[in-house]
Design an enzyme around this catalytic site. Structure first.
Site, PDB file in Angstrom:
ATOM      1  N   ILE A   1       3.189  -1.914   3.998  1.00  0.00           N
ATOM      2  CA  ILE A   1       3.039  -3.413   3.368  1.00  0.00           C
ATOM      3  C   ILE A   1       2.905  -4.371   4.308  1.00  0.00           C
ATOM      4  O   ILE A   1       3.365  -4.497   5.157  1.00  0.00           O
ATOM      5  CB  ILE A   1       4.679  -3.652   2.741  1.00  0.00           C
TER       6      ILE A   1
ATOM      7  N   GLY B   1       0.876  -1.243  -0.054  1.00  0.00           N
ATOM      8  CA  GLY B   1       0.097  -0.021   0.125  1.00  0.00           C
ATOM      9  C   GLY B   1       0.855   1.253   0.002  1.00  0.00           C
ATOM     10  O   GLY B   1       2.177   1.172   0.074  1.00  0.00           O
ATOM     11  N   ASN B   2       0.354   2.391   0.094  1.00  0.00           N
ATOM     12  CA  ASN B   2       0.877   3.632  -0.183  1.00  0.00           C
ATOM     13  C   ASN B   2       1.756   3.893   1.100  1.00  0.00           C
ATOM     14  O   ASN B   2       2.616   4.737   1.310  1.00  0.00           O
ATOM     15  CB  ASN B   2       0.160   4.786  -0.486  1.00  0.00           C
TER      16      ASN B   2
ATOM     17  N   ASP C   1      -5.569  -3.553  -5.103  1.00  0.00           N
ATOM     18  CA  ASP C   1      -6.012  -4.048  -3.659  1.00  0.00           C
ATOM     19  C   ASP C   1      -7.708  -3.836  -3.545  1.00  0.00           C
ATOM     20  O   ASP C   1      -7.842  -4.704  -2.855  1.00  0.00           O
ATOM     21  CB  ASP C   1      -5.623  -2.615  -2.721  1.00  0.00           C
TER      22      ASP C   1
ATOM     23  N   GLY D   1      -8.068  -0.373  -8.791  1.00  0.00           N
ATOM     24  CA  GLY D   1      -6.727  -0.906  -8.271  1.00  0.00           C
ATOM     25  C   GLY D   1      -6.714  -2.399  -7.665  1.00  0.00           C
ATOM     26  O   GLY D   1      -7.713  -2.833  -7.188  1.00  0.00           O
TER      27      GLY D   1
END
Length: 263
Positions: free
Chosen positions: A12, A8-9, A109, A107
């Site tokens: 992790i 992720g931004n 995710d 995305g």
């Protein structure tokens, strides 16, 4: 045993999964500057922390919304285990019907979480993921991904508030005692925490009305556990939803293939 990684931004998320059992779930900071060697060392240390050796890893799957980091982590996995990770992206079998104007823009995710939520809880459902951004994904009664919304995350809102106002201090994500704060910090905490919960309640009501049927709500993400208890709607929190989704996608894409050979 497979190693599942969601990049992720901000964080992790990684875990080792044996059959259908999650051996562990852990988090590392996402850092675009780190090299593959640094990630390799960090991953090796994380596995050792939970008594897992690289030799025990039979396969790996990665989901990422940060391409530069994904490349470094993929190389790190090859160095550490000798395996080539499966990447969640174009060409992978998801079993998910995405009814969006531009399906390729969704995305990875969101796809991983939706696959897990449908398998675990059925459809229809609304899926809340609270990380750097707060997203709500709508799954209709047919189990199709029909859309959603994206909002600033709780920490983004908090950083914007404190960063752009000279006299407002930083605050923690503690649960506010009252909506009417009696000091600056409590007033900010009420605005951020109750405001996030009220936003979720309102958006969920609107999205459920558009789906046209009573809908179960599932939440995941590192921030969700702080905000969900403040919501008026009934929301089920599933901390390991991403790892469950990665396990399912790995199985769907490898069950008819020979096991990966280590280099």
């Amino acid at each position: 045993m497979i190693l599942a990684i969601d990049i992720g931004n901000t964080n992790i998320v990684l875990g080792c999964i044996e059959q259908e059992t999650i051996r562990f779930e852990a988090r590392m900071a996402t850092d675009c500057i780190k090299t593959s060697d640094q990630y390799c060392a960090e991953l090796k240390g994380m596995l050792a922390l939970f008594d897992v050796t690289p030799e025990q890893i039979d396969g790996c799957i990665i989901s990422s919304v940060v391409p530069p980091v994904m490349n470094s982590v993929r190389t790190a996995i090859r160095k550490l285990t000798g395996l080539t990770p499966l990447i969640v992206g174009p060409g992978i079998k998801t079993g998910l019907n995405i009814r969006m104007e531009h399906p390729t823009e969704v995305g990875s995710d969101l796809i991983v979480a939706a696959v897990a939520a449908i398998a675990e809880y059925g459809a229809p459902l609304l899926l809340v993921d609270m990380g750097t951004a707060t997203t709500i994904t709508a799954i209709d009664a047919d189990g199709a991904f029909v859309g959603g919304c994206i909002c600033p995350g709780v920490k983004i809102s908090m950083d914007a508030l404190t960063g752009r106002t000279a006299q407002l201090p930083g605050i923690s994500l503690d649960e506010p005692q009252t909506a009417i704060g009696k000091n600056t910090r409590d007033s900010m905490r009420s605005g951020i925490m109750f405001g996030s919960a009220a936003m979720l309640d309102g958006l969920l009501d609107r999205m459920e009305a558009e789906l046209g049927t009573p809908t179960r709500v599932i939440a995941t993400g590192g921030i969700a556990k702080f905000v969900i208890p403040l919501c008026r709607r009934e929301i089920l929190y599933d901390r390991c939803l991403m790892l469950k989704g990665l396990r399912l996608l790995y199985k769907r894409n490898t069950e008819h293939k020979k096991p990966a050979c280590k280099q």
